[in-house]
Design an enzyme around this catalytic site. Structure first.
Site, PDB file in Angstrom:
ATOM      1  N   SER A 241     -50.890 -46.433  53.138  1.00 12.93           N
ATOM      2  CA  SER A 241     -49.805 -45.888  54.108  1.00 12.93           C
ATOM      3  C   SER A 241     -50.956 -46.168  55.788  1.00 12.93           C
ATOM      4  O   SER A 241     -50.346 -47.158  57.139  1.00 12.93           O
ATOM      5  CB  SER A 241     -49.272 -44.248  53.686  1.00 12.93           C
ATOM      6  OG  SER A 241     -50.565 -43.864  54.330  1.00 12.93           O
ATOM      7  N   HIS A 271     -47.728 -44.479  45.670  1.00 15.47           N
ATOM      8  CA  HIS A 271     -48.401 -43.803  46.682  1.00 15.47           C
ATOM      9  C   HIS A 271     -47.444 -42.152  47.198  1.00 15.47           C
ATOM     10  O   HIS A 271     -47.101 -42.010  45.778  1.00 15.47           O
ATOM     11  CB  HIS A 271     -48.573 -45.011  47.739  1.00 15.47           C
ATOM     12  CG  HIS A 271     -49.309 -44.650  49.137  1.00 15.47           C
ATOM     13  ND1 HIS A 271     -50.020 -44.012  48.726  1.00 15.47           N
ATOM     14  CD2 HIS A 271     -48.920 -45.067  50.350  1.00 15.47           C
ATOM     15  CE1 HIS A 271     -50.528 -43.434  50.851  1.00 15.47           C
ATOM     16  NE2 HIS A 271     -50.083 -44.201  50.715  1.00 15.47           N
ATOM     17  N   HIS A 318     -55.916 -41.428  41.065  1.00 19.09           N
ATOM     18  CA  HIS A 318     -56.561 -41.878  41.960  1.00 19.09           C
ATOM     19  C   HIS A 318     -57.780 -43.380  42.204  1.00 19.09           C
ATOM     20  O   HIS A 318     -57.835 -43.518  41.235  1.00 19.09           O
ATOM     21  CB  HIS A 318     -57.078 -41.294  42.975  1.00 19.09           C
ATOM     22  CG  HIS A 318     -56.666 -41.091  44.232  1.00 19.09           C
ATOM     23  ND1 HIS A 318     -57.796 -42.104  45.376  1.00 19.09           N
ATOM     24  CD2 HIS A 318     -55.914 -40.419  44.802  1.00 19.09           C
ATOM     25  CE1 HIS A 318     -57.323 -41.484  46.094  1.00 19.09           C
ATOM     26  NE2 HIS A 318     -56.398 -40.835  45.959  1.00 19.09           N
ATOM     27  N   ARG A 327     -56.573 -31.636  47.407  1.00 21.41           N
ATOM     28  CA  ARG A 327     -55.474 -31.342  47.846  1.00 21.41           C
ATOM     29  C   ARG A 327     -54.845 -31.096  46.828  1.00 21.41           C
ATOM     30  O   ARG A 327     -53.851 -29.869  47.175  1.00 21.41           O
ATOM     31  CB  ARG A 327     -54.747 -32.381  49.017  1.00 21.41           C
ATOM     32  CG  ARG A 327     -55.724 -32.548  49.470  1.00 21.41           C
ATOM     33  CD  ARG A 327     -55.019 -34.294  49.739  1.00 21.41           C
ATOM     34  NE  ARG A 327     -54.741 -35.065  48.684  1.00 21.41           N
ATOM     35  CZ  ARG A 327     -55.324 -36.398  49.175  1.00 21.41           C
ATOM     36  NH1 ARG A 327     -54.353 -36.768  49.929  1.00 21.41           N
ATOM     37  NH2 ARG A 327     -54.768 -37.753  47.995  1.00 21.41           N
ATOM     38  N   ASP A 373     -49.832 -35.367  44.689  1.00 23.11           N
ATOM     39  CA  ASP A 373     -49.064 -35.339  44.093  1.00 23.11           C
ATOM     40  C   ASP A 373     -48.286 -34.695  42.960  1.00 23.11           C
ATOM     41  O   ASP A 373     -46.913 -34.441  42.695  1.00 23.11           O
ATOM     42  CB  ASP A 373     -47.824 -36.691  44.193  1.00 23.11           C
ATOM     43  CG  ASP A 373     -48.267 -37.660  45.812  1.00 23.11           C
ATOM     44  OD1 ASP A 373     -47.990 -37.098  46.340  1.00 23.11           O
ATOM     45  OD2 ASP A 373     -48.879 -38.587  45.356  1.00 23.11           O
ATOM     46  N   ARG A 399     -48.219 -37.507  57.445  1.00 28.93           N
ATOM     47  CA  ARG A 399     -49.786 -38.730  57.542  1.00 28.93           C
ATOM     48  C   ARG A 399     -49.278 -39.080  59.025  1.00 28.93           C
ATOM     49  O   ARG A 399     -50.473 -39.574  59.328  1.00 28.93           O
ATOM     50  CB  ARG A 399     -48.767 -39.243  55.943  1.00 28.93           C
ATOM     51  CG  ARG A 399     -49.653 -41.080  56.183  1.00 28.93           C
ATOM     52  CD  ARG A 399     -51.583 -40.356  55.965  1.00 28.93           C
ATOM     53  NE  ARG A 399     -52.207 -39.643  54.841  1.00 28.93           N
ATOM     54  CZ  ARG A 399     -52.351 -40.135  53.693  1.00 28.93           C
ATOM     55  NH1 ARG A 399     -52.031 -41.484  53.551  1.00 28.93           N
ATOM     56  NH2 ARG A 399     -52.628 -38.740  53.007  1.00 28.93           N
ATOM     57  N   ARG A 419     -57.240 -59.696  60.095  1.00 29.03           N
ATOM     58  CA  ARG A 419     -57.160 -61.015  59.740  1.00 29.03           C
ATOM     59  C   ARG A 419     -58.214 -61.380  58.703  1.00 29.03           C
ATOM     60  O   ARG A 419     -59.195 -62.254  58.679  1.00 29.03           O
ATOM     61  CB  ARG A 419     -57.466 -61.809  60.774  1.00 29.03           C
ATOM     62  CG  ARG A 419     -55.899 -63.408  60.262  1.00 29.03           C
ATOM     63  CD  ARG A 419     -55.569 -63.755  59.545  1.00 29.03           C
ATOM     64  NE  ARG A 419     -55.312 -64.959  58.592  1.00 29.03           N
ATOM     65  CZ  ARG A 419     -55.396 -65.709  57.555  1.00 29.03           C
ATOM     66  NH1 ARG A 419     -56.445 -65.640  56.609  1.00 29.03           N
ATOM     67  NH2 ARG A 419     -54.578 -66.511  57.424  1.00 29.03           N
TER      68      ARG A 419
HETATM   69  N1  NMX Z   1     -51.187 -42.726  33.325  1.00 31.47           N
HETATM   70  C1  NMX Z   1     -50.670 -43.500  32.894  1.00 31.47           C
HETATM   71  N2  NMX Z   1     -52.493 -45.127  32.812  1.00 31.47           N
HETATM   72  C2  NMX Z   1     -53.214 -45.327  34.238  1.00 31.47           C
HETATM   73  C3  NMX Z   1     -52.675 -44.104  35.518  1.00 31.47           C
HETATM   74  C4  NMX Z   1     -51.774 -42.852  35.031  1.00 31.47           C
HETATM   75  N3  NMX Z   1     -51.663 -41.452  35.667  1.00 31.47           N
HETATM   76  N4  NMX Z   1     -53.340 -43.747  35.918  1.00 31.47           N
HETATM   77  C5  NMX Z   1     -54.105 -45.441  35.899  1.00 31.47           C
HETATM   78  N5  NMX Z   1     -53.764 -46.066  34.530  1.00 31.47           N
HETATM   79  C6  NMX Z   1     -54.028 -46.890  34.848  1.00 31.47           C
HETATM   80  C7  NMX Z   1     -53.427 -48.659  35.605  1.00 31.47           C
HETATM   81  O1  NMX Z   1     -52.029 -48.530  35.237  1.00 31.47           O
HETATM   82  C8  NMX Z   1     -54.384 -49.486  34.854  1.00 31.47           C
HETATM   83  O2  NMX Z   1     -53.855 -50.124  33.486  1.00 31.47           O
HETATM   84  P1  NMX Z   1     -53.680 -51.116  33.757  1.00 31.47           P
HETATM   85  O3  NMX Z   1     -55.243 -52.099  33.504  1.00 31.47           O
HETATM   86  O4  NMX Z   1     -53.354 -51.530  31.932  1.00 31.47           O
HETATM   87  O5  NMX Z   1     -53.265 -52.041  34.701  1.00 31.47           O
HETATM   88  C9  NMX Z   1     -55.373 -48.485  34.475  1.00 31.47           C
HETATM   89  O6  NMX Z   1     -54.677 -47.236  34.040  1.00 31.47           O
HETATM   90  C10 NMX Z   1     -57.125 -48.679  35.549  1.00 31.47           C
HETATM   91  O7  NMX Z   1     -56.359 -47.757  36.390  1.00 31.47           O
HETATM   92  P2  NMX Z   1     -57.278 -47.069  37.733  1.00 31.47           P
HETATM   93  O8  NMX Z   1     -58.169 -48.194  37.995  1.00 31.47           O
HETATM   94  O9  NMX Z   1     -57.914 -45.700  36.876  1.00 31.47           O
HETATM   95  O10 NMX Z   1     -56.556 -46.646  38.620  1.00 31.47           O
HETATM   96  P3  NMX Z   1     -55.546 -48.075  40.158  1.00 31.47           P
HETATM   97  O11 NMX Z   1     -56.614 -47.387  40.919  1.00 31.47           O
HETATM   98  O12 NMX Z   1     -55.362 -49.618  39.551  1.00 31.47           O
HETATM   99  O13 NMX Z   1     -55.237 -47.594  40.424  1.00 31.47           O
HETATM  100  C11 NMX Z   1     -53.030 -45.337  41.045  1.00 31.47           C
HETATM  101  C12 NMX Z   1     -54.528 -45.301  41.129  1.00 31.47           C
HETATM  102  C13 NMX Z   1     -52.464 -44.506  41.865  1.00 31.47           C
HETATM  103  C14 NMX Z   1     -52.180 -46.119  41.609  1.00 31.47           C
HETATM  104  C15 NMX Z   1     -52.641 -44.965  39.800  1.00 31.47           C
HETATM  105  O14 NMX Z   1     -53.653 -43.586  39.110  1.00 31.47           O
HETATM  106  C16 NMX Z   1     -51.477 -44.748  39.110  1.00 31.47           C
HETATM  107  O15 NMX Z   1     -50.287 -45.546  38.757  1.00 31.47           O
HETATM  108  N6  NMX Z   1     -51.078 -43.086  38.895  1.00 31.47           N
HETATM  109  C17 NMX Z   1     -50.189 -42.798  39.536  1.00 31.47           C
HETATM  110  C18 NMX Z   1     -48.817 -42.914  40.429  1.00 31.47           C
HETATM  111  C19 NMX Z   1     -49.292 -42.000  41.336  1.00 31.47           C
HETATM  112  O16 NMX Z   1     -49.926 -40.957  40.617  1.00 31.47           O
HETATM  113  N7  NMX Z   1     -49.863 -42.283  42.887  1.00 31.47           N
HETATM  114  C20 NMX Z   1     -50.180 -41.597  43.521  1.00 31.47           C
HETATM  115  C21 NMX Z   1     -51.555 -41.322  44.628  1.00 31.47           C
HETATM  116  C22 NMX Z   1     -51.753 -40.358  44.948  1.00 31.47           C
HETATM  117  N8  NMX Z   1     -50.777 -40.767  46.327  1.00 31.47           N
HETATM  118  O17 NMX Z   1     -49.976 -40.117  47.093  1.00 31.47           O
HETATM  119  O18 NMX Z   1     -50.645 -42.232  46.991  1.00 31.47           O
HETATM  120  C1  MLT Z   2     -53.540 -40.596  49.396  1.00 29.36           C
HETATM  121  O1  MLT Z   2     -53.570 -39.892  50.494  1.00 29.36           O
HETATM  122  O2  MLT Z   2     -53.758 -41.909  50.991  1.00 29.36           O
HETATM  123  C2  MLT Z   2     -53.649 -41.149  48.697  1.00 29.36           C
HETATM  124  O3  MLT Z   2     -54.141 -39.915  48.026  1.00 29.36           O
HETATM  125  C3  MLT Z   2     -53.789 -42.697  48.042  1.00 29.36           C
HETATM  126  C4  MLT Z   2     -55.518 -43.021  47.894  1.00 29.36           C
HETATM  127  O4  MLT Z   2     -56.104 -42.306  49.239  1.00 29.36           O
HETATM  128  O5  MLT Z   2     -55.937 -43.577  48.420  1.00 29.36           O
END
Ligand code: NMX
Ligand code: MLT
Length: 443
Positions: A241, A271, A318, A327, A373, A399, A419
């Site tokens: 964001s 996110h 994360h 948080r 979250d 935010r 860019r």
């Molecule tokens: N549950 C299951 N699998 C997971 C999770 C989870 N909570 N988190 C990461 N993985 C998997 C991910 O999908 C990836 O799998 P693959 O290689 O098969 O594609 C693998 O673990 C490696 O991912 P990471 O490098 O650990 O995580 P990445 O940096 O790519 O993604 C998130 C970070 C936050 C997108 C990921 O942890 C996720 O999808 N979490 C659940 C959604 C979530 O809670 N998002 C909110 C984040 C905070 N916010 O407010 O923005």
């Molecule tokens: C955020 O608050 O923006 C989330 O934790 C995601 C991030 O920092 O990448």
């Protein structure tokens, strides 16, 4: 000139000169290198942006202008009778790098009250949308609709000097932040309470007035809102964001367009939408198991079944953090202090005990710990805000404080159009084979 604007002008012109000297002396210094896995992997960790309001450490978590969340709770001014920090105070800190006095905060509260009138056409536009329109769609549209009032767009059309961009952006930022609680509460009441709207109470602070307009008068909920709106405000510049707001803003789109861009990014389930997904997932688990008090074994089985069906566990993991999110811990601390016994919050805490071990066991998840979250929804449910598709709007209102304070800095420091360079996979394979040839020749 108003006192906050004056302070911002002084601080930003100082930093602008510092940066000029820095770049003259050190502009060619290498601060990072990029691996191919980062090019394909969402640019994780690549240092490529300046973001003044906050910085994220993978272990310690977020620091706003150097202050951790517990430090902010200690140091930021408070409303008498409340122990939680004021989001107004965090905005001041993020914008000018100083902890404000209570007098300065009262000035800011008055400013936001005087700027909080939402244009009538925004309400009409919202009322024209189907009631089942997702609240984040409504929020994004409402922000864009208020662009008609952009001071930046108006002055730019008249030929504003580049050196005045920051001034117009400051005006837009203050106006937009002032209006957000009213707009966000309007969306809530029209979507879930038959359009039975509640007029603002201008005697209240920004967060408490938002709580009041949502229709929840519990004093503890008002305290929660102050904390909630503080801790969600910023997470350095690389999150989706913030980065989206920054990218859109770099085209000289005004604060309204830029924030709407950021909110569209926040609406994604990886996110900000994760806060609705967490509670949805917990409710479905309780429903499937037929209990409000599942055992840890039952949670374990349910988590495994979610993973087996190819879905992520929302609220865990994360892109940067490698420890439980401070948080999450701040909300846990709040719940321990204010809420004595809640079944839904106990489920969140049991998940905290069970889920990290399971995610670690997968061997691929870089951070098995809960993020912001994972906790927020359960506390909101406790206070009666049960409509989980609304939760990301609350995140968005908060935010705005961080991303718009940075937009002021980006304008003041004269940051250019963003860019970066992209390449095709074909380019990569050719580059790699050329590298191989050079390496062989060198041997
Ligand atoms: N549950 C299951 N699998 C997971 C999770 C989870 N909570 N988190 C990461 N993985 C998997 C991910 O999908 C990836 O799998 P693959 O290689 O098969 O594609 C693998 O673990 C490696 O991912 P990471 O490098 O650990 O995580 P990445 O940096 O790519 O993604 C998130 C970070 C936050 C997108 C990921 O942890 C996720 O999808 N979490 C659940 C959604 C979530 O809670 N998002 C909110 C984040 C905070 N916010 O407010 O923005
Ligand atoms: C955020 O608050 O923006 C989330 O934790 C995601 C991030 O920092 O990448």
């Amino acid at each position: 000139m108003d006192p906050l604007k004056q302070k911002f002008q002084e601080k930003s012109s100082e930093l602008k000169s510092e940066i000029k000297a820095l770049l003259k002396e050190q502009g060619n210094t290498i601060v990072d290198e990029v691996r191919l896995s980062q090019v394909f992997g969402g640019m994780r960790g690549v240092k490529s942006m300046i973001w003044e309001p906050s910085q994220l450490d993978p272990i310690e978590g977020i620091r706003f202008r150097g202050y951790s969340i517990p430090e902010l709770r200690e140091l930021l001014p408070k409303i008498p009778g409340s122990k939680e920090p004021l989001p107004e105070a965090l905005f001041w800190l993020m914008l000018v790098g100083e902890i404000p006095t209570i007098k300065q905060i009262h000035w800011l509260m008055d400013q936001w009250i005087s700027r909080s009138v939402v244009p009538e056409h925004t309400f009409k536009m919202l009322d024209a949308l189907p009631e089942n329109t997702h609240p984040m769609t409504q929020f994004s549209l409402a922000i864009t609709s208020m662009q008609t009032d952009s001071v930046f767009a108006e002055r730019y059309a008249k030929g504003m000097r580049k050196s005045d961009y920051w001034d117009a952006t400051y005006e837009d930022t203050m106006n937009l932040i002032a209006r957000l609680p009213r707009v966000a509460a309007y969306i809530y009441r029209r979507t879930y309470h038959n359009g039975d709207h509640i007029a603002p109470d201008i005697s209240l602070d920004w967060g408490a007035n938002y709580a009041h307009m949502l229709g929840i008068e519990d004093q503890d909920f008002k305290s929660l809102m102050r904390l909630y709106l503080t801790i969600h405000a910023d997470h350095e510049g690389g999150n989706a964001s913030a980065h989206a707001t920054h990218l859109v803003g770099s085209t000289l789109s005004d604060a309204y367009y830029s924030l709407a861009g950021g909110m569209n990014a926040l609406a994604g389930p990886l996110h900000g939408l994760a806060n609705q997904e967490v509670i949805k997932w917990i409710m479905k688990m309780l429903d499937t198991l037929g209990t409000h008090t599942p055992t840890k074994d039952q949670i374990t089985d349910y988590v495994n079944s979610t993973l087996a069906s190819g879905q992520v566990i929302p609220g865990y993991g994360h892109a940067v953090l490698r420890q439980p999110d401070p948080r999450f811990i701040a909300q846990k601390r709040f719940a321990e202090e204010y809420i004595k016994d809640s079944e839904i919050i106990n489920v969140v805490w049991d998940c905290f005990e069970v889920i990290p071990g399971i995610l670690k066991g997968l061997g691929k998840v870089k951070n098995p710990w809960p993020n912001v979250d994972a906790h927020s929804g359960a506390i909101l449910v406790h206070y009666g805000l049960k409509e989980y598709s609304y939760y990301t709007v609350l995140f968005g209102v908060s935010r705005a404080l961080g991303v718009l304070s940075q937009l002021c800095w980006s304008r003041a420091l004269g940051f250019p159009l963003e860019r970066p360079k992209s390449v095709t996979t074909k380019w990569v394979t050719e580059y790699l084979s050329e590298e191989k040839v050079h390496a062989n020749q060198a041997e």
